[in-house]
Design a protein around this motif. Structure first.
Motif, PDB file in Angstrom:
ATOM      1  N   THR A   1      21.171  19.739  -3.798  1.00 26.94           N
ATOM      2  CA  THR A   1      21.208  20.442  -2.516  1.00 26.94           C
ATOM      3  C   THR A   1      19.976  20.133  -1.675  1.00 26.94           C
ATOM      4  OG1 THR A   1      22.425  22.172  -3.603  1.00 26.94           O
ATOM      5  CG2 THR A   1      21.499  22.727  -1.468  1.00 26.94           C
TER       6      THR A   1
ATOM      7  N   GLU B   1      20.512  16.976   0.031  1.00 25.73           N
ATOM      8  CA  GLU B   1      21.510  17.138   1.112  1.00 25.73           C
ATOM      9  C   GLU B   1      20.860  17.772   2.344  1.00 25.73           C
ATOM     10  OE1 GLU B   1      24.201  19.466  -1.210  1.00 25.73           O
ATOM     11  OE2 GLU B   1      25.619  17.818  -1.414  1.00 25.73           O
ATOM     12  N   ASN B   2      20.001  18.762   2.105  1.00 25.58           N
ATOM     13  CA  ASN B   2      19.307  19.395   3.238  1.00 25.58           C
ATOM     14  C   ASN B   2      18.328  18.432   3.896  1.00 25.58           C
ATOM     15  OD1 ASN B   2      20.714  21.716   2.901  1.00 25.58           O
ATOM     16  ND2 ASN B   2      19.059  22.882   1.956  1.00 25.58           N
TER      17      ASN B   2
ATOM     18  N   ILE C   1      20.032  16.260   6.327  1.00 21.67           N
ATOM     19  CA  ILE C   1      20.266  16.910   7.625  1.00 21.67           C
ATOM     20  C   ILE C   1      19.008  16.782   8.504  1.00 21.67           C
ATOM     21  CG2 ILE C   1      20.771  19.124   8.780  1.00 21.67           C
ATOM     22  CD1 ILE C   1      23.205  17.967   7.308  1.00 21.67           C
ATOM     23  N   ARG C   2      17.856  17.064   7.921  1.00 19.55           N
ATOM     24  CA  ARG C   2      16.600  16.925   8.685  1.00 19.55           C
ATOM     25  C   ARG C   2      16.411  15.486   9.159  1.00 19.55           C
ATOM     26  NH1 ARG C   2      11.512  20.109   6.211  1.00 19.55           N
ATOM     27  NH2 ARG C   2      10.817  19.925   8.323  1.00 19.55           N
TER      28      ARG C   2
ATOM     29  N   TYR D   1      18.638  14.673  12.100  1.00 18.85           N
ATOM     30  CA  TYR D   1      18.183  15.308  13.341  1.00 18.85           C
ATOM     31  C   TYR D   1      16.746  14.907  13.698  1.00 18.85           C
ATOM     32  CZ  TYR D   1      22.387  18.128  13.665  1.00 18.85           C
ATOM     33  OH  TYR D   1      23.696  18.547  13.814  1.00 18.85           O
TER      34      TYR D   1
ATOM     35  N   GLU E   1      13.892  15.158  12.151  1.00 20.87           N
ATOM     36  CA  GLU E   1      12.837  16.153  11.942  1.00 20.87           C
ATOM     37  C   GLU E   1      12.069  15.900  10.648  1.00 20.87           C
ATOM     38  OE1 GLU E   1      13.937  20.273  12.358  1.00 20.87           O
ATOM     39  OE2 GLU E   1      15.186  19.890  14.115  1.00 20.87           O
TER      40      GLU E   1
ATOM     41  N   ASP F   1      28.018  10.611   3.422  1.00 19.70           N
ATOM     42  CA  ASP F   1      27.637  11.771   4.250  1.00 19.70           C
ATOM     43  C   ASP F   1      26.817  11.326   5.461  1.00 19.70           C
ATOM     44  OD1 ASP F   1      28.942  13.618   2.767  1.00 19.70           O
ATOM     45  OD2 ASP F   1      27.183  14.366   1.698  1.00 19.70           O
TER      46      ASP F   1
ATOM     47  N   SER G   1      29.303   9.862   8.056  1.00 21.09           N
ATOM     48  CA  SER G   1      30.256  10.820   8.646  1.00 21.09           C
ATOM     49  C   SER G   1      29.529  11.923   9.420  1.00 21.09           C
ATOM     50  CB  SER G   1      31.181  11.395   7.584  1.00 21.09           C
ATOM     51  OG  SER G   1      30.456  12.179   6.696  1.00 21.09           O
ATOM     52  N   PHE G   2      28.382  12.388   8.914  1.00 23.14           N
ATOM     53  CA  PHE G   2      27.617  13.416   9.646  1.00 23.14           C
ATOM     54  C   PHE G   2      27.063  12.840  10.954  1.00 23.14           C
ATOM     55  CE2 PHE G   2      26.337  16.020   5.618  1.00 23.14           C
ATOM     56  CZ  PHE G   2      27.619  16.541   5.571  1.00 23.14           C
TER      57      PHE G   2
ATOM     58  N   MET H   1      29.692  12.789  13.480  1.00 20.74           N
ATOM     59  CA  MET H   1      29.995  14.148  13.947  1.00 20.74           C
ATOM     60  C   MET H   1      28.897  14.662  14.903  1.00 20.74           C
ATOM     61  SD  MET H   1      32.166  16.573  13.823  1.00 20.74           S
ATOM     62  CE  MET H   1      33.174  16.136  12.418  1.00 20.74           C
ATOM     63  N   ILE H   2      27.658  14.375  14.567  1.00 20.75           N
ATOM     64  CA  ILE H   2      26.531  14.812  15.414  1.00 20.75           C
ATOM     65  C   ILE H   2      26.640  14.148  16.786  1.00 20.75           C
ATOM     66  CG2 ILE H   2      24.000  14.607  15.666  1.00 20.75           C
ATOM     67  CD1 ILE H   2      23.877  15.028  12.566  1.00 20.75           C
TER      68      ILE H   2
ATOM     69  N   LYS I   1      29.371  13.221  18.255  1.00 22.81           N
ATOM     70  CA  LYS I   1      30.459  13.908  18.985  1.00 22.81           C
ATOM     71  C   LYS I   1      29.950  15.234  19.536  1.00 22.81           C
ATOM     72  CE  LYS I   1      34.620  12.220  16.676  1.00 22.81           C
ATOM     73  NZ  LYS I   1      34.259  11.644  15.373  1.00 22.81           N
ATOM     74  N   LEU I   2      29.225  15.982  18.706  1.00 19.44           N
ATOM     75  CA  LEU I   2      28.714  17.299  19.140  1.00 19.44           C
ATOM     76  C   LEU I   2      27.741  17.146  20.315  1.00 19.44           C
ATOM     77  CD1 LEU I   2      28.137  18.990  15.682  1.00 19.44           C
ATOM     78  CD2 LEU I   2      29.746  19.764  17.424  1.00 19.44           C
ATOM     79  N   ASN I   3      26.941  16.086  20.270  1.00 14.66           N
ATOM     80  CA  ASN I   3      25.989  15.871  21.374  1.00 14.66           C
ATOM     81  C   ASN I   3      26.703  15.586  22.693  1.00 14.66           C
ATOM     82  OD1 ASN I   3      23.645  16.360  19.981  1.00 14.66           O
ATOM     83  ND2 ASN I   3      23.393  14.233  19.322  1.00 14.66           N
TER      84      ASN I   3
END
Lengths: 199, 77
Positions: free
Chosen positions: B4, B7-8, B11-12, B15, B17, B39, B42-43, B46-47, B49-51
């Protein structure tokens, strides 16, 4: 070519001096981001419209009264107002979710139906429209982190501080939001493929 | 199985960070883990698309705000 675009801070000082056009430009620059932030929290187009007006009116009053003191940081400031107002409203609606009309129907269902029909008339099966719907279905904690990171441009540390959780919890919520959205988009595209081949 | 914490960290990383050391760590983990690589892509999609997702503010609300701004200008003049 020289870049003559005025900064938010320059526009604000112009507006304080009575230049109305400066406010129009600020509104034009940031209206969609403010609206998106509110809409993704309250999940209702008409309520989001009302709240967006409330946010900008609050901003106008604060600026005009000389109480605004965050020069150069207009967007994070107004997005914070938007977020607070939207969260307050969202929680209020959760506490009092049912307003029964004379015919016995729930007023929120009526609004939701109206909103759906407007949306479906605009763009059908479009990825962004689907995504918008899927964000609305996310659990509140995941949606909140997503809105704060993407539309309010807050770092994960700032989100963790604002929501009183550890940074790992904030990161985990973002990760689950991405996983859920990925899953929903995939399911949708599979369903679309099945329908396509059936025809 | 991916941890985990990794995985976290991913994410950082996505983005932007992560610190320099964390970036080195995640690059090392990515080189060894196919699930993590999956991941990442695919992430990242997705990011993106969200932006790009912005919902247009309705004109009638914008006009009401402008009307209020004009009115408050007249009152303060």
């Amino acid at each position: 070519m020289e870049n003559t675009r005025l900064s938010d801070s320059q526009l604000l000082s112009q507006y304080k001096k009575g230049n109305e056009e400066a406010f129009s430009e600020l509104l034009e620059r940031h209206k969609d981001r403010v609206f998106t932030t509110i809409y993704l929290i309250v999940k209702d187009q008409y309520l989001a419209e009302d709240l967006m007006q409330e946010v900008f009116i609050k901003a106008i009053r604060t600026i005009k009264s000389g109480k605004y003191n965050e020069e150069g940081k207009f967007l994070p400031w107004i997005l914070r107002i938007a977020h607070n107002i939207a969260i307050d409203q969202f929680r209020k609606n959760k506490r009092y979710p049912m307003i029964i009309m004379e015919d016995g129907s729930n007023v929120f269902n009526t609004l939701e139906f109206s909103e759906e029909s407007v949306e479906s008339a605009q763009i059908k099966q479009d990825t962004y429209n689907l995504l918008k719907g899927f964000i609305k279905e996310l659990p509140e904690t995941q949606r909140e982190v997503l809105v704060m990171r993407h539309y309010m441009q807050m770092s994960f540390q700032e989100i963790a501080d604002a929501t009183n959780v550890s940074i790992n919890t904030a990161l985990g919520r973002m990760r689950y939001a991405l996983i859920n959205l990925r899953k929903k988009l995939k399911q949708n595209s599979n369903a679309y493929d099945k329908n396509f081949y059936r025809k | 199985m991916i941890k985990t914490s990794t995985e976290n960290e991913l994410i950082r990383f996505l983005y932007k960070e992560s610190s320099q050391n964390e970036e080195t760590e995640i690059n090392r983990a990515l080189a060894e883990d196919k699930d993590l690589q999956e991941d990442l892509f695919s992430f990242s999609a997705m990011i993106e698309k969200l932006n790009k997702l912005t919902i247009k503010a309705p004109e009638r609300a914008v006009n009401k705000i402008l009307a209020y701004a004009r009115q408050s200008d007249m009152e303060s003049a």
